[in-house]
Design an enzyme around this catalytic site. Structure first.
Site, mmCIF file in Angstrom:
data_model
loop_
_atom_site.group_PDB
_atom_site.id
_atom_site.type_symbol
_atom_site.label_atom_id
_atom_site.label_comp_id
_atom_site.label_asym_id
_atom_site.label_seq_id
_atom_site.Cartn_x
_atom_site.Cartn_y
_atom_site.Cartn_z
ATOM 1 N N ASN A 1 -9.622 -5.203 3.528
ATOM 2 C CA ASN A 1 -8.599 -5.862 2.697
ATOM 3 C C ASN A 1 -8.372 -5.138 1.380
ATOM 4 O OD1 ASN A 1 -9.518 -7.999 4.580
ATOM 5 N ND2 ASN A 1 -8.077 -9.244 3.412
ATOM 6 N N GLU B 1 -9.163 -5.197 11.125
ATOM 7 C CA GLU B 1 -8.987 -6.399 11.959
ATOM 8 C C GLU B 1 -8.936 -6.073 13.451
ATOM 9 O OE1 GLU B 1 -6.255 -9.386 10.680
ATOM 10 O OE2 GLU B 1 -6.747 -9.079 8.576
ATOM 11 N N THR C 1 -6.151 -1.026 10.521
ATOM 12 C CA THR C 1 -6.884 -2.093 9.845
ATOM 13 C C THR C 1 -8.227 -2.373 10.517
ATOM 14 O OG1 THR C 1 -6.810 -4.466 9.422
ATOM 15 C CG2 THR C 1 -5.510 -3.707 11.259
ATOM 16 N N LYS D 1 -1.631 -4.240 16.004
ATOM 17 C CA LYS D 1 -2.142 -3.033 15.337
ATOM 18 C C LYS D 1 -3.037 -2.246 16.312
ATOM 19 C CE LYS D 1 -1.707 -1.786 11.618
ATOM 20 N NZ LYS D 1 -0.677 -0.890 10.998
ATOM 21 N N THR E 1 12.180 -4.978 4.874
ATOM 22 C CA THR E 1 12.038 -6.349 5.360
ATOM 23 C C THR E 1 11.723 -7.219 4.145
ATOM 24 O OG1 THR E 1 9.641 -6.225 5.619
ATOM 25 C CG2 THR E 1 10.971 -5.456 7.490
ATOM 26 N N ILE F 1 0.843 -1.210 0.000
ATOM 27 C CA ILE F 1 0.000 0.000 0.000
ATOM 28 C C ILE F 1 0.873 1.254 0.000
ATOM 29 C CG2 ILE F 1 -1.903 1.213 1.120
ATOM 30 C CD1 ILE F 1 -2.646 -1.433 2.494
HETATM 31 P P1 NAD Z 1 3.449 -4.739 3.482
HETATM 32 O O1 NAD Z 1 3.857 -5.861 4.351
HETATM 33 O O2 NAD Z 1 3.324 -4.937 2.020
HETATM 34 O O3 NAD Z 1 4.456 -3.523 3.698
HETATM 35 C C1 NAD Z 1 4.945 -3.157 4.955
HETATM 36 C C2 NAD Z 1 6.187 -2.297 4.729
HETATM 37 O O4 NAD Z 1 6.659 -1.864 6.013
HETATM 38 C C3 NAD Z 1 7.329 -3.043 4.054
HETATM 39 O O5 NAD Z 1 7.872 -2.262 3.031
HETATM 40 C C4 NAD Z 1 8.347 -3.250 5.171
HETATM 41 O O6 NAD Z 1 9.687 -3.279 4.716
HETATM 42 C C5 NAD Z 1 8.078 -2.044 6.053
HETATM 43 N N1 NAD Z 1 8.454 -2.234 7.466
HETATM 44 C C6 NAD Z 1 8.109 -3.292 8.265
HETATM 45 N N2 NAD Z 1 8.628 -3.110 9.487
HETATM 46 C C7 NAD Z 1 9.295 -1.922 9.472
HETATM 47 C C8 NAD Z 1 10.016 -1.188 10.444
HETATM 48 N N3 NAD Z 1 10.190 -1.646 11.696
HETATM 49 N N4 NAD Z 1 10.537 0.010 10.089
HETATM 50 C C9 NAD Z 1 10.397 0.479 8.817
HETATM 51 N N5 NAD Z 1 9.735 -0.181 7.850
HETATM 52 C C10 NAD Z 1 9.186 -1.366 8.181
HETATM 53 O O7 NAD Z 1 2.091 -4.185 4.106
HETATM 54 P P2 NAD Z 1 0.837 -3.501 3.389
HETATM 55 O O8 NAD Z 1 -0.129 -4.533 3.025
HETATM 56 O O9 NAD Z 1 1.322 -2.524 2.394
HETATM 57 O O10 NAD Z 1 0.228 -2.724 4.646
HETATM 58 C C11 NAD Z 1 0.687 -1.411 4.967
HETATM 59 C C12 NAD Z 1 -0.021 -0.945 6.228
HETATM 60 O O11 NAD Z 1 -1.426 -0.963 6.022
HETATM 61 C C13 NAD Z 1 0.235 -1.838 7.427
HETATM 62 O O12 NAD Z 1 0.356 -1.002 8.562
HETATM 63 C C14 NAD Z 1 -1.008 -2.703 7.527
HETATM 64 O O13 NAD Z 1 -1.249 -3.067 8.860
HETATM 65 C C15 NAD Z 1 -2.069 -1.749 7.009
HETATM 66 N N6 NAD Z 1 -3.234 -2.371 6.347
HETATM 67 C C16 NAD Z 1 -3.062 -3.270 5.330
HETATM 68 C C17 NAD Z 1 -4.176 -3.786 4.671
HETATM 69 C C18 NAD Z 1 -4.046 -4.754 3.527
HETATM 70 O O14 NAD Z 1 -5.061 -5.280 3.064
HETATM 71 N N7 NAD Z 1 -2.866 -5.025 3.005
HETATM 72 C C19 NAD Z 1 -5.454 -3.381 5.073
HETATM 73 C C20 NAD Z 1 -5.590 -2.482 6.129
HETATM 74 C C21 NAD Z 1 -4.460 -1.973 6.744
HETATM 75 O O1 DAU Z 2 -8.588 -6.661 6.787
HETATM 76 C C1 DAU Z 2 -7.391 -5.988 6.566
HETATM 77 C C2 DAU Z 2 -6.241 -6.959 6.637
HETATM 78 O O2 DAU Z 2 -6.287 -7.734 5.435
HETATM 79 C C3 DAU Z 2 -4.889 -6.290 6.792
HETATM 80 O O3 DAU Z 2 -4.843 -5.627 8.030
HETATM 81 C C4 DAU Z 2 -3.758 -7.306 6.703
HETATM 82 O O4 DAU Z 2 -2.500 -6.650 6.739
HETATM 83 C C5 DAU Z 2 -3.898 -8.066 5.399
HETATM 84 O O5 DAU Z 2 -2.900 -9.059 5.283
HETATM 85 C C6 DAU Z 2 -5.272 -8.701 5.290
HETATM 86 O O6 DAU Z 2 -5.447 -9.749 6.278
HETATM 87 P P1 DAU Z 2 -6.204 -11.124 5.929
HETATM 88 O O7 DAU Z 2 -5.803 -12.129 6.906
HETATM 89 O O8 DAU Z 2 -7.654 -10.869 5.731
HETATM 90 O O9 DAU Z 2 -5.562 -11.374 4.470
HETATM 91 P P2 DAU Z 2 -4.982 -12.709 3.795
HETATM 92 O O10 DAU Z 2 -4.749 -12.367 2.369
HETATM 93 O O11 DAU Z 2 -3.871 -13.307 4.567
HETATM 94 O O12 DAU Z 2 -6.226 -13.703 3.872
HETATM 95 C C7 DAU Z 2 -7.477 -13.363 3.294
HETATM 96 C C8 DAU Z 2 -8.423 -14.516 3.554
HETATM 97 O O13 DAU Z 2 -8.002 -15.637 2.768
HETATM 98 C C9 DAU Z 2 -8.451 -14.993 4.986
HETATM 99 O O14 DAU Z 2 -9.768 -15.417 5.312
HETATM 100 C C10 DAU Z 2 -7.511 -16.205 4.989
HETATM 101 C C11 DAU Z 2 -7.702 -16.770 3.605
HETATM 102 N N1 DAU Z 2 -6.525 -17.438 3.012
HETATM 103 C C12 DAU Z 2 -5.355 -16.767 2.970
HETATM 104 C C13 DAU Z 2 -4.234 -17.361 2.409
HETATM 105 C C14 DAU Z 2 -2.904 -16.633 2.383
HETATM 106 C C15 DAU Z 2 -6.664 -18.716 2.461
HETATM 107 O O15 DAU Z 2 -7.758 -19.318 2.469
HETATM 108 N N2 DAU Z 2 -5.555 -19.293 1.894
HETATM 109 C C16 DAU Z 2 -4.341 -18.679 1.864
HETATM 110 O O16 DAU Z 2 -3.369 -19.282 1.359
#
Ligand code: NAD
Ligand code: DAU
Length: 336
Positions: A179, A127, A125, A154, A36, A12
């Site tokens: 998500n 979550e 999030t 979080k 990371t 993101i």
């Molecule tokens: P991601 O894992 O793709 O990216 C996380 C980034 O943070 C990476 O580039 C990593 O190198 C960096 N990072 C981790 N630890 C660090 C540290 N100690 N210092 C500096 N950098 C660090 O995650 P994402 O999916 O892009 O999510 C970004 C943010 O949004 C997170 O805070 C996550 O909780 C939140 N979020 C994600 C989702 C989703 O669906 N992906 C939804 C809601 C909220």
């Molecule tokens: O809701 C926001 C969150 O969405 C963010 O805060 C998190 O950073 C992000 O990773 C995501 O969390 P989820 O656990 O919802 O996402 P994930 O893609 O890991 O899983 C989505 C759904 O799919 C969940 O119900 C678990 C399921 N799943 C996931 C994987 C990786 C499977 O069934 N098989 C899989 O291999």
């Protein structure tokens, strides 16, 4: 405006950096990221030499370096994406989640406070609210009830952000998003894992009965929401972000299989995730009525575009899947 984006090399964060660079020619963006396993500078290859952008590698726990950067670049706003983000990893190794998501947030808040920055935005999030039954939505008033070490960390970060508003009067906002999906999504998460595995002819592991529901939002709609919060969010407020796109995991995986013309026999039901939340669904009314946000993507167009992105950018995800991530995958799912 000069903005310090932490975690800007992740999924993101990198989409957000690009959004800000493209939208605001007068803003300066400092991307601070530890790189990371999830951080990838390839995500920002197209803007790496843009005059309004710089990257610095570092940990949000490194107060001295963050302080130095805030002063050096006269930072006005901090937007914190930096976190360990994968629920499955938090089940096998929770420690790093507390270090980055709780302690890291507190370190950032302290340095931001000491430098009297104008605004701090915490990207959180849905979550943190826990799991829903068959009906109802998460609003900003829903009590926090995190169920995984990830969501607990979080929630811990969110509580610290709240406290810096209540105690020190810092101008903060917390956003809680559902998500995300879209380009540069790391292929350990459901949608990119299924798309890339299907392309590689690998098994498609669905946890439990596959009836868990997630509320999908295109990452660009999320970035637009964050843009609004940065500019117009009221001090101390929480904003939920979601576009009413609830789908079961079964629906997602079948859609991907059909779109790619992959064999259905690749789908495999595997052991459920521990503490697996059943349903997430966001009520975004506050964001839409107070800040005028509206999602641009329907899930139907967004998912097709996203699948196409993975078809067009195979080198990007193959580099990841062939690297250190491979050993995690083998540990998680066994060698396939
Ligand atoms: P991601 O894992 O793709 O990216 C996380 C980034 O943070 C990476 O580039 C990593 O190198 C960096 N990072 C981790 N630890 C660090 C540290 N100690 N210092 C500096 N950098 C660090 O995650 P994402 O999916 O892009 O999510 C970004 C943010 O949004 C997170 O805070 C996550 O909780 C939140 N979020 C994600 C989702 C989703 O669906 N992906 C939804 C809601 C909220
Ligand atoms: O809701 C926001 C969150 O969405 C963010 O805060 C998190 O950073 C992000 O990773 C995501 O969390 P989820 O656990 O919802 O996402 P994930 O893609 O890991 O899983 C989505 C759904 O799919 C969940 O119900 C678990 C399921 N799943 C996931 C994987 C990786 C499977 O069934 N098989 C899989 O291999």
């Amino acid at each position: 405006m000069n903005i310090l984006v932490t975690g800007g090399a992740g999924f993101i964060g990198s989409n957000f950096v690009r959004h800000m660079i493209e939208t605001y020619p007068n803003y300066y963006i400092v991307n601070y990221d530890l790189l990371t396993y999830a951080g990838n500078l390839e995500n920002l290859k197209d803007i790496e030499s843009h005059p309004n952008y710089t990257f610095v590698k570092g940990d949000i726990n490194n107060r001295e370096l963050v302080d130095y950067l805030i002063k050096l670049h006269s930072i006005d706003v901090v937007v914190n994406f930096a976190a360990e983000s994968h629920v499955d990893r938090s089940i096998t190794d929770p420690n790093i989640f507390v270090k980055s998501n709780v302690l890291g947030t507190q370190a950032l808040l302290d340095v931001a406070k000491a430098n009297k920055i104008t605004k701090y935005v915490q990207v959180s999030t849905d979550e943190v609210y826990g799991s829903l039954g068959e009906t109802g939505y998460f609003t900003e008033e829903t009590p926090l009830a995190p169920n995984s070490p990830y969501s607990a960390s979080k929630a811990g970060g969110d509580m610290l952000v709240r406290s810096y508003y209540e105690t020190f009067g810092m101008n903060v906002n917390i956003t809680r998003c559902s998500n995300n999906y879209g380009p540069y999504h790391f292929p350990e998460k459901l949608i990119p894992l299924m798309v890339t595995n299907a392309l590689e002819g690998k098994e498609l592991p669905i946890y439990g009965d596959g009836k868990n529901i997630r509320d999908w939002l295109h990452v660009k709609d999320h970035c637009a929401a964050l843009d609004l919060v940065i500019h117009n969010g009221k001090p101390g407020e929480v904003y939920n972000v979601g576009g009413h796109n609830e789908r079961t995991n079964n629906e997602i995986v079948h859609l991907i299989v059909e779109e790619l013309g992959a064999p259905k026999k690749l789908i495999k039901y595997v052991e459920d995730r521990l503490g697996h939340d059943r349903r997430y669904a966001i009520d975004p009314t506050k964001l839409t009525t107070e800040l005028g946000w509206k999602s641009k993507y329907t899930f139907e167009t967004g998912i097709v575009e996203t699948i196409q992105w993975y078809l067009d950018n195979q080198e990007w995800w193959k580099n990841i899947k062939e690297g250190t991530y491979q050993s995690y995958y083998e540990k998680q799912y066994g060698e396939k």
